[in-house]
Design a protein around this motif. Structure first.
Motif, PDB file in Angstrom:
ATOM      1  N   GLU A  24       0.814  -1.219   0.000  1.00 22.55           N
ATOM      2  CA  GLU A  24       0.000   0.000   0.000  1.00 22.55           C
ATOM      3  C   GLU A  24       0.844   1.263   0.000  1.00 22.55           C
ATOM      4  O   GLU A  24       0.436   2.288  -0.523  1.00 22.55           O
ATOM      5  CB  GLU A  24      -0.922   0.022   1.223  1.00 22.55           C
ATOM      6  CG  GLU A  24      -2.004  -1.026   1.180  1.00 22.55           C
ATOM      7  CD  GLU A  24      -2.832  -1.034   2.457  1.00 22.55           C
ATOM      8  OE1 GLU A  24      -2.457  -0.358   3.443  1.00 22.55           O
ATOM      9  OE2 GLU A  24      -3.856  -1.731   2.467  1.00 22.55           O
ATOM     10  N   ARG A  25       2.039   1.201   0.596  1.00 24.32           N
ATOM     11  CA  ARG A  25       2.877   2.392   0.730  1.00 24.32           C
ATOM     12  C   ARG A  25       4.135   2.352  -0.135  1.00 24.32           C
ATOM     13  O   ARG A  25       5.047   3.140   0.072  1.00 24.32           O
ATOM     14  CB  ARG A  25       3.256   2.585   2.191  1.00 24.32           C
ATOM     15  CG  ARG A  25       2.066   2.901   3.049  1.00 24.32           C
ATOM     16  CD  ARG A  25       2.475   3.238   4.471  1.00 24.32           C
ATOM     17  NE  ARG A  25       1.327   3.110   5.333  1.00 24.32           N
ATOM     18  CZ  ARG A  25       1.072   2.054   6.102  1.00 24.32           C
ATOM     19  NH1 ARG A  25       1.914   1.045   6.131  1.00 24.32           N
ATOM     20  NH2 ARG A  25      -0.005   2.011   6.836  1.00 24.32           N
ATOM     21  N   GLY A  26       4.198   1.417  -1.074  1.00 26.89           N
ATOM     22  CA  GLY A  26       5.354   1.391  -1.955  1.00 26.89           C
ATOM     23  C   GLY A  26       5.762  -0.012  -2.349  1.00 26.89           C
ATOM     24  O   GLY A  26       4.999  -0.964  -2.198  1.00 26.89           O
ATOM     25  N   TYR A  27       6.985  -0.113  -2.839  1.00 26.85           N
ATOM     26  CA  TYR A  27       7.492  -1.363  -3.406  1.00 26.85           C
ATOM     27  C   TYR A  27       8.702  -1.874  -2.635  1.00 26.85           C
ATOM     28  O   TYR A  27       9.487  -1.093  -2.105  1.00 26.85           O
ATOM     29  CB  TYR A  27       7.942  -1.146  -4.858  1.00 26.85           C
ATOM     30  CG  TYR A  27       6.824  -0.807  -5.799  1.00 26.85           C
ATOM     31  CD1 TYR A  27       6.154  -1.806  -6.501  1.00 26.85           C
ATOM     32  CD2 TYR A  27       6.437   0.513  -6.019  1.00 26.85           C
ATOM     33  CE1 TYR A  27       5.134  -1.503  -7.389  1.00 26.85           C
ATOM     34  CE2 TYR A  27       5.418   0.831  -6.903  1.00 26.85           C
ATOM     35  CZ  TYR A  27       4.774  -0.177  -7.583  1.00 26.85           C
ATOM     36  OH  TYR A  27       3.769   0.129  -8.461  1.00 26.85           O
ATOM     37  N   VAL A  28       8.836  -3.190  -2.648  1.00 25.50           N
ATOM     38  CA  VAL A  28      10.059  -3.871  -2.236  1.00 25.50           C
ATOM     39  C   VAL A  28      10.451  -4.722  -3.437  1.00 25.50           C
ATOM     40  O   VAL A  28       9.644  -5.498  -3.944  1.00 25.50           O
ATOM     41  CB  VAL A  28       9.846  -4.786  -1.009  1.00 25.50           C
ATOM     42  CG1 VAL A  28      11.140  -5.485  -0.636  1.00 25.50           C
ATOM     43  CG2 VAL A  28       9.282  -4.010   0.163  1.00 25.50           C
ATOM     44  N   ALA A  29      11.666  -4.542  -3.912  1.00 22.63           N
ATOM     45  CA  ALA A  29      12.129  -5.302  -5.075  1.00 22.63           C
ATOM     46  C   ALA A  29      13.484  -5.909  -4.751  1.00 22.63           C
ATOM     47  O   ALA A  29      14.338  -5.258  -4.142  1.00 22.63           O
ATOM     48  CB  ALA A  29      12.227  -4.402  -6.297  1.00 22.63           C
ATOM     49  N   THR A  30      13.659  -7.156  -5.159  1.00 22.91           N
ATOM     50  CA  THR A  30      14.924  -7.857  -4.958  1.00 22.91           C
ATOM     51  C   THR A  30      15.418  -8.352  -6.303  1.00 22.91           C
ATOM     52  O   THR A  30      14.649  -8.907  -7.090  1.00 22.91           O
ATOM     53  CB  THR A  30      14.737  -9.041  -3.985  1.00 22.91           C
ATOM     54  OG1 THR A  30      14.308  -8.522  -2.724  1.00 22.91           O
ATOM     55  CG2 THR A  30      16.018  -9.815  -3.798  1.00 22.91           C
ATOM     56  N   TYR A  31      16.717  -8.155  -6.541  1.00 21.79           N
ATOM     57  CA  TYR A  31      17.337  -8.509  -7.816  1.00 21.79           C
ATOM     58  C   TYR A  31      18.558  -9.387  -7.562  1.00 21.79           C
ATOM     59  O   TYR A  31      19.309  -9.160  -6.609  1.00 21.79           O
ATOM     60  CB  TYR A  31      17.797  -7.239  -8.558  1.00 21.79           C
ATOM     61  CG  TYR A  31      16.653  -6.315  -8.845  1.00 21.79           C
ATOM     62  CD1 TYR A  31      15.960  -6.391 -10.048  1.00 21.79           C
ATOM     63  CD2 TYR A  31      16.240  -5.376  -7.912  1.00 21.79           C
ATOM     64  CE1 TYR A  31      14.891  -5.558 -10.309  1.00 21.79           C
ATOM     65  CE2 TYR A  31      15.164  -4.538  -8.166  1.00 21.79           C
ATOM     66  CZ  TYR A  31      14.491  -4.637  -9.355  1.00 21.79           C
ATOM     67  OH  TYR A  31      13.414  -3.812  -9.610  1.00 21.79           O
ATOM     68  N   ALA A  32      18.755 -10.363  -8.428  1.00 19.08           N
ATOM     69  CA  ALA A  32      19.968 -11.177  -8.357  1.00 19.08           C
ATOM     70  C   ALA A  32      21.175 -10.263  -8.555  1.00 19.08           C
ATOM     71  O   ALA A  32      21.141  -9.342  -9.364  1.00 19.08           O
ATOM     72  CB  ALA A  32      19.941 -12.254  -9.445  1.00 19.08           C
ATOM     73  N   ALA A  33      22.228 -10.538  -7.785  1.00 20.73           N
ATOM     74  CA  ALA A  33      23.467  -9.756  -7.892  1.00 20.73           C
ATOM     75  C   ALA A  33      24.627 -10.745  -7.890  1.00 20.73           C
ATOM     76  O   ALA A  33      25.239 -11.009  -6.863  1.00 20.73           O
ATOM     77  CB  ALA A  33      23.585  -8.759  -6.747  1.00 20.73           C
ATOM     78  N   GLY A  34      24.871 -11.334  -9.046  1.00 22.83           N
ATOM     79  CA  GLY A  34      25.914 -12.346  -9.137  1.00 22.83           C
ATOM     80  C   GLY A  34      25.456 -13.655  -8.528  1.00 22.83           C
ATOM     81  O   GLY A  34      24.263 -13.872  -8.302  1.00 22.83           O
ATOM     82  N   GLY A  35      26.416 -14.500  -8.222  1.00 28.23           N
ATOM     83  CA  GLY A  35      26.091 -15.819  -7.706  1.00 28.23           C
ATOM     84  C   GLY A  35      25.917 -15.902  -6.205  1.00 28.23           C
ATOM     85  O   GLY A  35      25.407 -16.894  -5.691  1.00 28.23           O
ATOM     86  N   SER A  36      26.304 -14.848  -5.478  1.00 30.35           N
ATOM     87  CA  SER A  36      26.277 -14.971  -4.026  1.00 30.35           C
ATOM     88  C   SER A  36      25.669 -13.771  -3.311  1.00 30.35           C
ATOM     89  O   SER A  36      25.777 -13.662  -2.095  1.00 30.35           O
ATOM     90  CB  SER A  36      27.707 -15.196  -3.513  1.00 30.35           C
ATOM     91  OG  SER A  36      28.543 -14.142  -3.945  1.00 30.35           O
ATOM     92  N   ALA A  37      25.013 -12.873  -4.042  1.00 33.06           N
ATOM     93  CA  ALA A  37      24.439 -11.685  -3.409  1.00 33.06           C
ATOM     94  C   ALA A  37      23.117 -11.303  -4.075  1.00 33.06           C
ATOM     95  O   ALA A  37      22.799 -11.763  -5.167  1.00 33.06           O
ATOM     96  CB  ALA A  37      25.423 -10.515  -3.492  1.00 33.06           C
ATOM     97  N   VAL A  38      22.390 -10.451  -3.377  1.00 36.29           N
ATOM     98  CA  VAL A  38      21.146  -9.891  -3.899  1.00 36.29           C
ATOM     99  C   VAL A  38      21.100  -8.406  -3.560  1.00 36.29           C
ATOM    100  O   VAL A  38      21.719  -7.950  -2.598  1.00 36.29           O
ATOM    101  CB  VAL A  38      19.890 -10.594  -3.331  1.00 36.29           C
ATOM    102  CG1 VAL A  38      19.760 -12.002  -3.860  1.00 36.29           C
ATOM    103  CG2 VAL A  38      19.874 -10.581  -1.820  1.00 36.29           C
ATOM    104  N   LEU A  39      20.364  -7.680  -4.358  1.00 39.44           N
ATOM    105  CA  LEU A  39      20.109  -6.262  -4.137  1.00 39.44           C
ATOM    106  C   LEU A  39      18.631  -6.124  -3.806  1.00 39.44           C
ATOM    107  O   LEU A  39      17.780  -6.582  -4.571  1.00 39.44           O
ATOM    108  CB  LEU A  39      20.443  -5.466  -5.405  1.00 39.44           C
ATOM    109  CG  LEU A  39      19.944  -4.025  -5.465  1.00 39.44           C
ATOM    110  CD1 LEU A  39      20.603  -3.158  -4.397  1.00 39.44           C
ATOM    111  CD2 LEU A  39      20.176  -3.446  -6.862  1.00 39.44           C
TER     112      LEU A  39
END
Length: 138
Positions: free
Chosen positions: A85-100
């Motif tokens: 309701e108050r915005g977005y949460v987005a997660t993206y792959a960041a290589g083989g061992s991390a996420v953004l």
């Protein structure tokens, strides 16, 4: 410059390109904070999100996302977008061992969010993966 400082710099550049972001966090796939950039004073910033909690929840969501993409034959994880309701949460792959993971206001242009965050995720992934490949004493 350490990988952590370089990742933090990338988070700051992402936030400069997307002023509607209220927070950005890079985490390991097992939920450890690598770097974070939140708006406002205090460790939780204006978003009210605690970095360690967001990283842990990101790891849990990543686990479910990996199982879902695998069981439906959609390939490896790339991104997850949640609209609240108050915005977005987005997660993206960041290589083989991390996420953004980014937090954004509801008025953000989602296409631009994807474009910029995917680029930053690729840069962060390269930094983290490179740091993991370097010997400890290098």
């Amino acid at each position: 410059m350490t990988a952590e400082a370089e990742v933090l710099g990338e988070l700051r550049r992402l936030r400069a390109r997307l002023p509607q972001l209220t927070g950005a966090l890079a985490a390991s796939t097992d939920g450890l904070v690598l770097a974070e950039e939140l708006t406002g004073a205090g460790s939780a910033g204006a978003s009210g999100a605690e970095p360690e909690g967001v990283a842990a929840l990101t790891a849990a969501a990543l686990g479910v996302s990996l199982r879902l993409t695998d069981s439906t034959g959609q390939g490896g994880f790339r991104e997850l977008l949640i609209r609240g309701e108050r915005g977005y949460v987005a997660t993206y792959a960041a290589g083989g061992s991390a996420v953004l993971t980014v937090l954004a206001e509801p008025r953000i242009n989602v296409g631009r969010l994807h474009l910029e965050a995917r680029r930053s995720g690729a840069r962060i992934g390269a930094l983290v993966d490179s740091a993991l490949e370097r010997p400890e004493n290098a």
